[in-house]
Write a protein that holds these residues in place. Structure first.
Motif, PDB file in Angstrom:
ATOM      1  N   PHE A  11       0.776  -1.121   0.021  1.00  0.00           N
ATOM      2  CA  PHE A  11      -0.118  -0.004   0.192  1.00  0.00           C
ATOM      3  C   PHE A  11       0.804   1.363  -0.013  1.00  0.00           C
ATOM      4  N   PRO A  12       0.652   2.231  -0.819  1.00  0.00           N
ATOM      5  CA  PRO A  12       1.398   3.456  -0.854  1.00  0.00           C
ATOM      6  C   PRO A  12       1.254   4.286   0.112  1.00  0.00           C
ATOM      7  N   LYS A  13       0.300   4.281   0.974  1.00  0.00           N
ATOM      8  CA  LYS A  13       0.092   5.129   1.996  1.00  0.00           C
ATOM      9  C   LYS A  13      -0.331   4.341   3.217  1.00  0.00           C
ATOM     10  N   ASN A  14      -0.124   4.811   4.275  1.00  0.00           N
ATOM     11  CA  ASN A  14      -0.391   3.986   5.563  1.00  0.00           C
ATOM     12  C   ASN A  14      -1.772   4.145   5.831  1.00  0.00           C
ATOM     13  N   HIS A  15      -2.579   5.199   5.472  1.00  0.00           N
ATOM     14  CA  HIS A  15      -4.057   5.120   5.546  1.00  0.00           C
ATOM     15  C   HIS A  15      -4.555   4.112   4.711  1.00  0.00           C
ATOM     16  N   ASP A  16      -4.100   3.452   3.711  1.00  0.00           N
ATOM     17  CA  ASP A  16      -4.883   2.301   2.965  1.00  0.00           C
ATOM     18  C   ASP A  16      -4.569   1.092   3.731  1.00  0.00           C
ATOM     19  N   TRP A  17      -3.328   0.843   4.458  1.00  0.00           N
ATOM     20  CA  TRP A  17      -3.038  -0.079   5.237  1.00  0.00           C
ATOM     21  C   TRP A  17      -4.002  -0.177   6.602  1.00  0.00           C
ATOM     22  N   LYS A  56      -0.334  -9.703  14.536  1.00  0.00           N
ATOM     23  CA  LYS A  56       0.658  -8.712  13.832  1.00  0.00           C
ATOM     24  C   LYS A  56      -0.035  -7.591  13.196  1.00  0.00           C
ATOM     25  N   HIS A  57      -1.242  -7.788  12.414  1.00  0.00           N
ATOM     26  CA  HIS A  57      -2.040  -6.626  12.123  1.00  0.00           C
ATOM     27  C   HIS A  57      -2.234  -5.834  12.968  1.00  0.00           C
ATOM     28  N   LEU A  58      -2.854  -6.112  14.127  1.00  0.00           N
ATOM     29  CA  LEU A  58      -3.037  -5.056  15.343  1.00  0.00           C
ATOM     30  C   LEU A  58      -1.997  -4.544  15.551  1.00  0.00           C
TER      31      LEU A  58
END
Length: 578
Positions: A361-367, A383-385
């Motif tokens: 993802f290019p932006k942290n917001h998308d992740w 790990k996602h959390l």
């Protein structure tokens, strides 16, 4: 247009002020005669020319300028052709020649309408639109056929006036063939051009006259231009839904994209698209972008068709090697929004979940949106959390939004944080600090939902009779509002809300309005609504949903009170029986 009209009036006034009129009798076998009159010195003899029309004994004088000459051009008698316009009818009360608007109204044939576009410099875009509207009416009444005029050069000129140009011919044979191809392409699409710029009602009349692929292009054009024309969209939806022709996968994706972009809901059209997707999807072996687009649009529209969602999921499992990360993310996000749990959940978890990483993802917001979708779908790993709740990640988010984190971003972070605290088992990673500014988020309902909430609160306060028993619009600190809180004992007696009651039954009343549910073939609460209920239950509340289709503010207060009383009785009885 108003400025042009004022300019024309001023110009006409100046002509009449300069002109002098002769009192001599005028003769004319054609009812139109001209005579020069002079006044003052000889320098005015040329500028003071006028045209004089006669009807009976009264002369009617008109300034002779380019605009008038253009209007008279249509009245030339050509012995080799039939007369285009009817003989002008002059009277003492209406002495001037018919205006273009009157000529359009009086036209009886396609030729007489299109003739107005021939060598007529006074024809405006408004006139062109009116001509097209009349042609559409005649076509729908079988008074004229589209094939009679769609390739007519005069009709093409009208289309050019409405926003398109036709490439000019060249002397070169090569360029001639190229230009012919371009002209042919224009002709097949000129109705689409008219629809893109015409008025709503006029354009809607033309929809039935064009092909289904053209309808799809028109709908896409509306989406690109952000033009939400309800009459036009309804006409498009009706005609596409009624067509026997099946849309291919890309066309389905384009129509769904237009519906999502314009926030246009039509269950009949959506059902038609889903049926066509079911037929065309097995034939698709290389277009993951179309599949990803369809999934994204379904999520935005909150259109829930379990059969289509299952087919799209299976397609991605079978073609995971060609799917882009954004297409896979669209699958997780839309499934979460639509509260969809595939029958292939284990395969999705093992084959697709691990293929998407933060660097995709290019932006942290998308992740963050991707992790939030995994939370809604119950697929989020520790790990996602950890990746989203870490202090470093929050700082990166803030750097991407210099004006500060938006309310939506903060609410999603609070959803993730609450999920980590209450639902994720054995999670040992970071949480949001209590002093974190993410908790300072203004949360409010939309206007329509707030009306429902107010109606519910009025009935609740009438039922419980004291404000000590009710708290309203409480910030849960989990990313959403609790519409009302109250506490009961086992016999359904209300208890003061501001005191601790060891055996009290805490009830959270949550209004569910139109935007909190998914629509379509299989209606259900949305993913975010379901997550809010799950978090409240983990907090120890008994959740009492108040659906908009059961509870109405138009009902009398007594009926609303009785509704809540019955709901409390059912909820508390089920609690005590466990």
């Amino acid at each position: 247009m108003l400025g042009l009209q004022r300019y024309a009036i001023v110009l006409a006034t100046q002509f009449f002020r300069k002109a002098t009129y002769s009192g001599n009798a005028l003769r004319s076998s054609t009812n139109v005669a001209t005579k020069e009159a002079t006044q003052g010195n000889k320098s005015n003899e040329v500028t003071n020319k006028v045209e004089v029309e006669t009807k009976g004994d009264e002369p009617v004088k008109r300034p002779k300028g380019k605009l008038i000459a253009a209007a008279f051009e249509n009245l030339k008698d050509d012995s080799t052709k039939e007369r285009i316009l009817p003989e002008p009818k002059l009277s003492s009360t209406s002495p001037s020649l018919p205006s273009i608007d009157e000529q359009i109204i009086n036209a009886k044939t396609v030729n007489s309408l299109l003739a107005l576009a021939e060598n007529n410099s006074t024809l405006t875009r408004k006139h062109a639109l009116r001509i097209v509207s009349i042609l559409a009416d005649w076509t729908s009444m079988n008074r004229a056929k589209l094939s009679e005029f769609e390739n007519d050069s005069r009709f093409l000129r009208i289309c050019r006036m409405l926003g398109r140009s036709v490439p000019k011919d060249s002397n070169s044979s090569t360029k001639n063939s190229e230009n012919k191809a371009k002209i042919d392409g224009f002709r097949t699409d000129d109705l689409n051009t008219v629809l893109g710029v015409a008025g709503d009602d006029e354009a809607a009349k033309l929809i039935a006259s064009i092909s289904v692929p053209q309808m799809v292009r028109v709908m896409t054009t509306l989406a690109v231009r952000r033009r939400r024309s309800t009459p036009l969209l309804r006409s498009l939806a009706f005609n596409i839904s009624s067509a026997n022709e099946q849309l291919d996968l890309k066309q389905c994706a384009d129509v769904f994209y237009a519906m999502a972009s314009l926030n246009f809901q039509d269950v009949v059209l959506a059902a038609k698209l889903c049926a066509d997707i079911q037929v065309m999807l097995p034939k698709n072996n290389d277009k993951s972008a179309a599949v990803g687009s369809i999934l994204t649009s379904l999520g935005i529209l909150k259109y829930r068709d379990l059969d289509v969602l299952e087919s799209l999921t299976q397609w991605m499992l079978q073609h995971s090697d060609i799917c882009r990360p954004q297409d896979l993310s669209a699958l997780f996000l839309s499934s979460a929004t639509l509260n969809f749990k595939t029958t292939q959940m284990e395969q999705v978890r093992s084959k697709l979940l691990g293929t998407i990483v933060q660097h995709d993802f290019p932006k942290n917001h998308d992740w963050m949106n991707h992790v939030w979708a995994l939370v809604l779908g119950g697929l989020c790993d520790h790990k996602h959390l950890e990746s989203v709740l870490s202090t470093a990640f929050i700082e990166k988010l803030q750097s991407e939004q210099p004006a500060g984190l938006t309310a939506t971003t903060k609410m999603k972070l609070l959803n993730v944080n609450s999920y980590a605290q209450l639902i994720a088992s054995n999670y040992q990673g970071p949480f949001l600090a209590k002093e974190n500014p993410v908790f300072d988020v203004p949360i409010s309902h939309g206007k329509s939902k707030q009306i429902l909430v107010n109606g519910m609160l009025d009935a609740l306060k009438s039922l419980l009779s004291s404000n000590n028993y009710v708290k309203s619009l409480q910030d849960s600190k989990m990313g959403f509002l609790i519409d009302a809180l109250c506490v009961f004992d086992a016999k359904r007696n209300p208890l003061p809300i501001d005191k601790d009651h060891q055996d009290g039954i805490r009830v959270a009343l949550m209004v569910v309005d139109y935007h909190d549910v998914c629509h379509g073939a299989h209606r259900a609460a949305s993913g975010i609504t379901t997550l809010c209920f799950d978090l409240l239950e983990k907090k120890g509340y008994r959740v009492l949903p108040i659906p908009y289709n059961e509870f109405s503010t138009s009902d009398k207060l007594l009926k609303r009170v009785q509704y809540l009383e019955a709901k409390f009785k059912s909820l508390i009885s089920s609690k005590t029986n466990k």
